[in-house]
Scaffold this active site. Structure first.
Site, PDB file in Angstrom:
ATOM      1  CD  GLU A 239      39.130  40.523  44.463  1.00  0.00           C
ATOM      2  OE1 GLU A 239      38.734  40.605  43.281  1.00  0.00           O
ATOM      3  OE2 GLU A 239      38.623  41.204  45.390  1.00  0.00           O
TER       4      GLU A 239
ATOM      5  CD  GLU B 199      32.594  46.055  46.214  1.00  0.00           C
ATOM      6  OE1 GLU B 199      32.379  46.346  45.021  1.00  0.00           O
ATOM      7  OE2 GLU B 199      33.758  45.974  46.700  1.00  0.00           O
TER       8      GLU B 199
ATOM      9  CD  GLU C  62      33.794  47.539  35.103  1.00  0.00           C
ATOM     10  OE1 GLU C  62      33.690  48.668  35.628  1.00  0.00           O
ATOM     11  OE2 GLU C  62      33.923  46.497  35.764  1.00  0.00           O
TER      12      GLU C  62
ATOM     13  CB  THR D 141      26.587  49.330  41.167  1.00  0.00           C
ATOM     14  OG1 THR D 141      27.244  48.243  41.829  1.00  0.00           O
ATOM     15  CG2 THR D 141      27.150  49.511  39.765  1.00  0.00           C
TER      16      THR D 141
ATOM     17  CG  ASP E 211      28.276  42.043  42.427  1.00  0.00           C
ATOM     18  OD1 ASP E 211      27.971  41.906  41.228  1.00  0.00           O
ATOM     19  OD2 ASP E 211      29.319  42.632  42.789  1.00  0.00           O
TER      20      ASP E 211
END
Length: 672
Positions: free
Chosen positions: A352, A373, A119, A460, A259
């Site tokens: 989710e 996304e 993160e 990302t 991902d």
């Protein structure tokens, strides 16, 4: 009455889902409405950004219901840093310059905080680098005259504080690190595949800006460490032990915990021109499409057997169609996006988790934390196809956010998509990504003229990283045709996939663009073309293992005198561009390996399985290898045909396991 098996129910509901999907199209968005929607999204950004600056700054994130702030990552104005390039994208010179100046004067990382490596890299390091590149370049229209690389210095300082996390036997980093003291002795040795494999863009850019290769090298080693431990099906699991290299969760998928590993393989190639990433992506993508794709959905399977573990759509999968656009695989991207968007239409958001067998929200996964996304994929598909259906989809997303998620000081998490219950939290990525992709979508329809159109790769976290000569290793090229690959080369041998396990009951499992049981020589590859912002070509004749000498890390079981099983490995040197790992056996230990990091640029030492008797197929592969050797020696008369030289050349082409998957990536549709 006999109960219907879940898997039968799952496959039968796939057909019903197609019928449900067809009902999701809305009326068309006109160009005039696209401009109004773009302005509305701009207002959404400032409603949330101003709410943060007024009520939460300099804390990390905003609590939009109570209009308070909270520290969630490291206590260093996370949301402001994550928002910098969006301010530049909107042309807000005053707020951008003021924010850069404040960060340069006030932000420090010599603090006793334990932070997530993943993160912190994608949000903080990426945000600083993107803003630095914008603030220091006249071409962006946002150059700050008084700026003196303060953000770059901060980025370098932060990255050096993250480096201790990479000090592991596998090269795969710990999940967390203390910015003042390094890795705690009690830190967990388990990390996610995405956490270890989604650092290459930010660290690679930093290496190029500082001329220090260490940042790029450690993240590349992490990717190699993960890929070397893939299964024979070319699948990776979700969680791995960074010391032993053992997979602790073997669920393979394209969503949670994995991902962005796929995403950064392709984007690292597009940004840096490093073909090793392209080779890994080709193999990994081909395996994902073969084993995980149940047209139009994706499932999670066991990485070794490909047995279905979860027939589940999770919201993080929604980035995949956008990645497929970058890879030029448009048709499945369109079908999958339509399926994913049908879930949004049903609930107003994507939960989710959505169970494909029961066609309902998965228990315990009912929330929507403002994820970007689906917006990201919607933007890329509109950019590639110019189909107005994606503008319709974007309008529906804006409507949901405005009427359900909007709250007094920003936008709230939705804790339950079925009853639309709000939760008092707003992630920084809402400003960094969610509204950014919506704004770009409608700006593109209204006549785009912004930074993105000048050649940027999105991280990302949605941060803008320019593909400039300073950052890219090579200029735009058509394809790699080096000493080992030729467009019409007949020496390409037959590479087949181990299909000993029967996965073909469901014909939709087969990735239609790629037949794993066919010879590469039977496939027709498109002529390479130069296309900005997409894969520029590929070398179809070699696997990643053949090109770079990276193969599997496998262990063999041997019996001790007491009858107990002990894991040992035999070291084998394999040529490559830079070395990563040495794994040495310990004859007296049981189940453990002594592993040493090698600081070299000539070889990788990987464990070698016990020698087995050659089967007929193995003999054919050796014959093919011999043909390759002879042709290479013929192409270079300076090489003497002696036993030692032949051995060195053979190493270049040999794999320790059956050859990896190959696939054919076409060029994107227009608009890229």
């Amino acid at each position: 009455m006999e109960t219907v098996k879940p898997w039968i129910l799952f496959f039968s509901t796939l057909l019903l889902s197609h019928i449900f999907i067809l009902t999701t199209l809305a009326e068309g968005v006109t160009p005039e409405e696209a401009k109004l929607l773009r302005d509305e999204v701009r207002g959404m950004f400032y409603h949330a950004f101003d709410g943060y600056m007024k009520n939460a700054f300099p804390l990390d994130e905003l609590r939009p219901l109570s209009c308070e702030g909270e520290d969630t990552l490291g206590g260093y104005a996370l949301t402001l840093i994550d928002s910098l390039d969006m301010l530049a994208l909107l042309g807000d010179r005053e707020q951008f310059a003021t924010s850069v100046e404040w960060i340069g004067k006030n932000l420090r990382f010599d603090i006793n905080k334990t932070v997530s490596v993943f993160e912190t890299t994608i949000r903080i390091l990426g945000g600083l680098l993107s803003a630095h590149l914008i603030a220091s370049d006249y071409a962006t229209g946002m150059k700050i005259p008084s700026y003196e690389n303060q953000l770059l210095h901060l980025a370098e300082d932060l990255a050096r504080r993250l480096l201790p996390a990479f000090d592991t036997p596998t090269g795969i980093p710990f999940g967390s690190v203390n910015l003042l003291h390094g890795v705690d002795e009690h830190e967990s040795k388990i990390t996610s595949t995405a956490g270890g494999g989604t650092l290459t863009l930010e660290f690679g850019v930093l290496s190029r800006l500082t001329n220090d290769p260490v940042f790029e090298q450690v993240t590349k080693n992490a990717v190699r460490g993960l890929w070397a431990r893939r299964s024979k099906l070319n699948l990776v699991g979700a969680h791995i032990n960074v010391f032993t290299g053992e997979w602790t969760q073997k669920d393979a998928g394209i969503g949670t915990s994995i991902d962005s590993f796929y995403e950064y393989l392709l984007k690292a190639y597009l940004l840096f021109g490093d073909e090793e990433y392209l080779f890994i992506f080709q193999e990994a993508y081909g395996a994902a499409m073969y084993y995980l794709y149940n047209d139009p959905w994706y499932v999670e399977v066991n990485m070794d057997s490909a047995a279905i573990v979860w027939p589940l759509f999770n919201s993080l999968q929604a980035f995949w169609p956008g990645l497929q656009v970058l890879a030029g695989d448009i048709d499945p991207a369109i079908r999958t996006h339509t399926a994913f968007f049908s879930v949004w239409k049903r609930y107003g958001f994507t939960p989710e988790g959505f169970n494909l067998a029961t066609q309902s929200v998965q228990h315990g996964q009912k929330s929507y934390p403002l994820r970007p996304e689906l917006m990201e994929s919607t933007y890329w598909l509109y950019k590639a196809t110019r189909n107005p259906r994606y503008l319709d989809a974007g309008r529906d997303m804006v409507t949901s956010l405005q009427y359900v998620a909007r709250c007094p000081c920003g936008y709230c998490h939705i804790s339950d998509v079925e009853i639309h219950k709000q939760e008092d939290h707003m992630e920084s990525f809402f400003l960094a990504e969610t509204v950014k992709y919506l704004w770009l979508l409608f700006d593109l329809a209204a006549g785009s003229d912004n930074l993105v159109e000048n050649g940027y790769i999105f991280s990302t976290e949605g941060h803008l990283l320019p593909a400039t000569p300073q950052i890219s290793l090579v200029q735009e090229h058509c394809s790699y045709f080096g000493a080992y690959c030729n467009n019409d080369d007949s020496r390409q041998d037959s590479h087949t996939l181990d299909l000993s396990i029967d996965h073909q009951e469901n014909k939709s499992r087969l990735y239609r663009g790629w037949d794993p049981s066919s010879s590469l020589s039977d496939n027709t590859f498109p002529k390479p073309v130069s296309i900005s912002g997409s894969i520029k070509g590929l070398c179809p004749g070699l696997t990643h293992g053949q090109k770079f000498g990276i193969s599997y890390l496998a262990s063999t079981k041997k019996k001790t005198s007491e009858g107990e099983s002990t894991t040992q490995t035999e070291a084998t040197a394999v040529p490559t561009k830079s070395a990563v790992i040495v794994s040495k056996p310990d004859a007296e230990s049981t189940g453990q390996q002594e592993i040493t990091v090698v600081q070299s640029h000539s070889l990788v030492v990987v464990p070698k399985p016990e020698v087995e008797v050659l089967q007929p197929d193995d003999k054919n592969n050796l014959d093919n290898d011999q043909e390759l050797i002879e042709e290479e020696l013929e192409s270079d008369p300076s090489q003497e045909i002696d036993e030692g030289n032949t051995g060195r050349v053979l190493e270049k082409y040999s794999l320790l396991y059956p050859e990896s998957l190959e696939m054919n990536l076409g060029s994107p549709a227009g608009g890229m």
